[in-house]
Design a protein around this motif. Sequence first.
Motif, PDB file in Angstrom:
ATOM      1  N   VAL A 101      34.298  36.959  36.022  1.00  0.00           N
ATOM      2  CA  VAL A 101      34.134  35.580  36.279  1.00  0.00           C
ATOM      3  C   VAL A 101      33.834  35.456  37.673  1.00  0.00           C
ATOM      4  N   GLY A 102      32.861  34.620  38.102  1.00  0.00           N
ATOM      5  CA  GLY A 102      32.666  34.335  39.472  1.00  0.00           C
ATOM      6  C   GLY A 102      33.582  33.536  40.328  1.00  0.00           C
ATOM      7  N   ASP A 103      33.615  33.738  41.496  1.00  0.00           N
ATOM      8  CA  ASP A 103      34.871  33.177  42.362  1.00  0.00           C
ATOM      9  C   ASP A 103      34.534  31.714  42.469  1.00  0.00           C
ATOM     10  N   GLU A 104      33.462  31.117  42.220  1.00  0.00           N
ATOM     11  CA  GLU A 104      33.495  29.673  42.125  1.00  0.00           C
ATOM     12  C   GLU A 104      34.280  28.904  41.130  1.00  0.00           C
ATOM     13  N   VAL A 105      34.500  29.649  39.918  1.00  0.00           N
ATOM     14  CA  VAL A 105      35.307  29.390  39.001  1.00  0.00           C
ATOM     15  C   VAL A 105      36.877  29.079  39.406  1.00  0.00           C
ATOM     16  N   GLU A 106      37.391  27.882  39.068  1.00  0.00           N
ATOM     17  CA  GLU A 106      38.776  27.701  39.562  1.00  0.00           C
ATOM     18  C   GLU A 106      39.645  27.823  38.216  1.00  0.00           C
ATOM     19  N   THR A 107      39.169  26.878  37.338  1.00  0.00           N
ATOM     20  CA  THR A 107      39.938  26.962  36.054  1.00  0.00           C
ATOM     21  C   THR A 107      39.080  27.590  34.729  1.00  0.00           C
ATOM     22  N   LEU A 108      39.479  28.391  34.172  1.00  0.00           N
ATOM     23  CA  LEU A 108      38.942  29.280  33.014  1.00  0.00           C
ATOM     24  C   LEU A 108      39.601  28.917  31.789  1.00  0.00           C
ATOM     25  N   LEU A 109      38.978  28.676  30.783  1.00  0.00           N
ATOM     26  CA  LEU A 109      39.140  28.646  29.424  1.00  0.00           C
ATOM     27  C   LEU A 109      38.881  30.081  28.742  1.00  0.00           C
ATOM     28  N   SER A 136      45.128  27.926  17.319  1.00  0.00           N
ATOM     29  CA  SER A 136      44.743  26.898  18.189  1.00  0.00           C
ATOM     30  C   SER A 136      45.859  26.741  19.433  1.00  0.00           C
ATOM     31  N   ALA A 137      46.603  27.840  19.480  1.00  0.00           N
ATOM     32  CA  ALA A 137      47.895  27.690  20.539  1.00  0.00           C
ATOM     33  C   ALA A 137      47.220  27.878  21.731  1.00  0.00           C
ATOM     34  N   ILE A 138      47.877  27.262  22.984  1.00  0.00           N
ATOM     35  CA  ILE A 138      47.158  27.209  24.280  1.00  0.00           C
ATOM     36  C   ILE A 138      48.050  27.611  25.146  1.00  0.00           C
ATOM     37  N   VAL A 139      47.883  28.871  26.042  1.00  0.00           N
ATOM     38  CA  VAL A 139      48.729  29.179  27.068  1.00  0.00           C
ATOM     39  C   VAL A 139      48.028  28.680  28.407  1.00  0.00           C
ATOM     40  N   VAL A 140      49.063  28.231  29.304  1.00  0.00           N
ATOM     41  CA  VAL A 140      48.452  28.023  30.688  1.00  0.00           C
ATOM     42  C   VAL A 140      49.136  28.685  31.761  1.00  0.00           C
ATOM     43  N   LEU A 141      48.291  29.522  32.494  1.00  0.00           N
ATOM     44  CA  LEU A 141      48.667  30.466  33.617  1.00  0.00           C
ATOM     45  C   LEU A 141      47.929  29.979  34.842  1.00  0.00           C
ATOM     46  N   THR A 142      48.887  30.257  35.745  1.00  0.00           N
ATOM     47  CA  THR A 142      48.113  30.082  37.360  1.00  0.00           C
ATOM     48  C   THR A 142      47.952  31.580  37.827  1.00  0.00           C
ATOM     49  N   VAL A 143      46.993  31.697  38.383  1.00  0.00           N
ATOM     50  CA  VAL A 143      46.706  32.842  38.963  1.00  0.00           C
ATOM     51  C   VAL A 143      46.593  32.819  40.556  1.00  0.00           C
ATOM     52  N   PRO A 144      47.276  33.891  41.391  1.00  0.00           N
ATOM     53  CA  PRO A 144      47.505  33.475  42.793  1.00  0.00           C
ATOM     54  C   PRO A 144      46.212  34.336  43.458  1.00  0.00           C
ATOM     55  N   THR A 145      45.253  34.869  42.764  1.00  0.00           N
ATOM     56  CA  THR A 145      44.148  35.506  43.388  1.00  0.00           C
ATOM     57  C   THR A 145      42.837  34.968  42.825  1.00  0.00           C
ATOM     58  N   GLU A 146      41.871  35.619  43.146  1.00  0.00           N
ATOM     59  CA  GLU A 146      40.318  35.470  42.414  1.00  0.00           C
ATOM     60  C   GLU A 146      40.406  36.320  41.106  1.00  0.00           C
ATOM     61  N   TRP A 147      39.310  35.892  40.400  1.00  0.00           N
ATOM     62  CA  TRP A 147      39.435  36.435  38.941  1.00  0.00           C
ATOM     63  C   TRP A 147      39.338  37.850  39.013  1.00  0.00           C
ATOM     64  N   LYS A 148      38.430  38.305  40.067  1.00  0.00           N
ATOM     65  CA  LYS A 148      38.207  39.955  39.979  1.00  0.00           C
ATOM     66  C   LYS A 148      39.482  40.682  40.322  1.00  0.00           C
ATOM     67  N   GLY A 149      40.495  39.973  40.804  1.00  0.00           N
ATOM     68  CA  GLY A 149      41.721  40.578  41.221  1.00  0.00           C
ATOM     69  C   GLY A 149      42.810  40.566  40.221  1.00  0.00           C
ATOM     70  N   LEU A 150      42.466  39.840  38.915  1.00  0.00           N
ATOM     71  CA  LEU A 150      43.551  39.607  38.128  1.00  0.00           C
ATOM     72  C   LEU A 150      44.145  40.961  37.388  1.00  0.00           C
ATOM     73  N   GLU A 151      45.672  41.038  37.539  1.00  0.00           N
ATOM     74  CA  GLU A 151      45.856  42.335  36.805  1.00  0.00           C
ATOM     75  C   GLU A 151      47.275  41.758  36.250  1.00  0.00           C
ATOM     76  N   LEU A 152      47.943  42.680  35.682  1.00  0.00           N
ATOM     77  CA  LEU A 152      49.370  42.416  34.719  1.00  0.00           C
ATOM     78  C   LEU A 152      50.310  42.049  35.581  1.00  0.00           C
ATOM     79  N   GLY A 153      50.953  41.051  35.221  1.00  0.00           N
ATOM     80  CA  GLY A 153      52.101  40.665  36.067  1.00  0.00           C
ATOM     81  C   GLY A 153      52.005  39.713  37.324  1.00  0.00           C
ATOM     82  N   ARG A 154      50.516  39.363  37.281  1.00  0.00           N
ATOM     83  CA  ARG A 154      50.244  38.460  38.580  1.00  0.00           C
ATOM     84  C   ARG A 154      49.894  37.049  38.262  1.00  0.00           C
TER      85      ARG A 154
END
Length: 157
Positions: A86-94, A129-147
């Motif tokens: 996902v591109g860095d311009e995306v802040e909130t991704l569903l 239809s369950a929804i989980v909301v997560l906050t990510v402290p990095t860009e999407w390309k840096g997403l990893e487990l436990g982050r």
Amino acid sequence: MRHAKSDYPPGVADHDRPLAPRGIKQAGLAGDWLRANVLAIDAVLCSTATRARQTLANTRIDAPVRYSERLYGATPGTMIEEINAVGDEVETLLVVGHEPTMSALALGLAGTGTDAVAAERISAKFPTSAIVVLTVPTEWKGLELGRAALIAFEVPR
């Protein structure tokens, strides 16, 4: 988000199963919850399965969508690869996907700052239809487990 409740019409392949009437209602309620509780959704990553596509359509979320065949039957690792693209311009991704991947992904991403009650509820049951909301402290390309921090778990009904 896990897709809403699907139907099981005879002779229809699993990938092509549509939403049940209950699922259409669930998806609408999920969209209402997302609009009321998530500031803005900038982009959507969605499985190509019919029930996932119909779930997204019935949420009435207005954001650019990328459909990925890889999300159908995906492992959490594959999901992370797709999210990393996902591109860095995306802040909130569903992300609209399937079980058991969605719960495993949410719990795997959850790290510091995670709501323990929400994590326990996800571990017990991750209904349609369950929804989980997560906050990510990095860009999407840096997403990893436990982050990520798991901050909410909602089952719109």
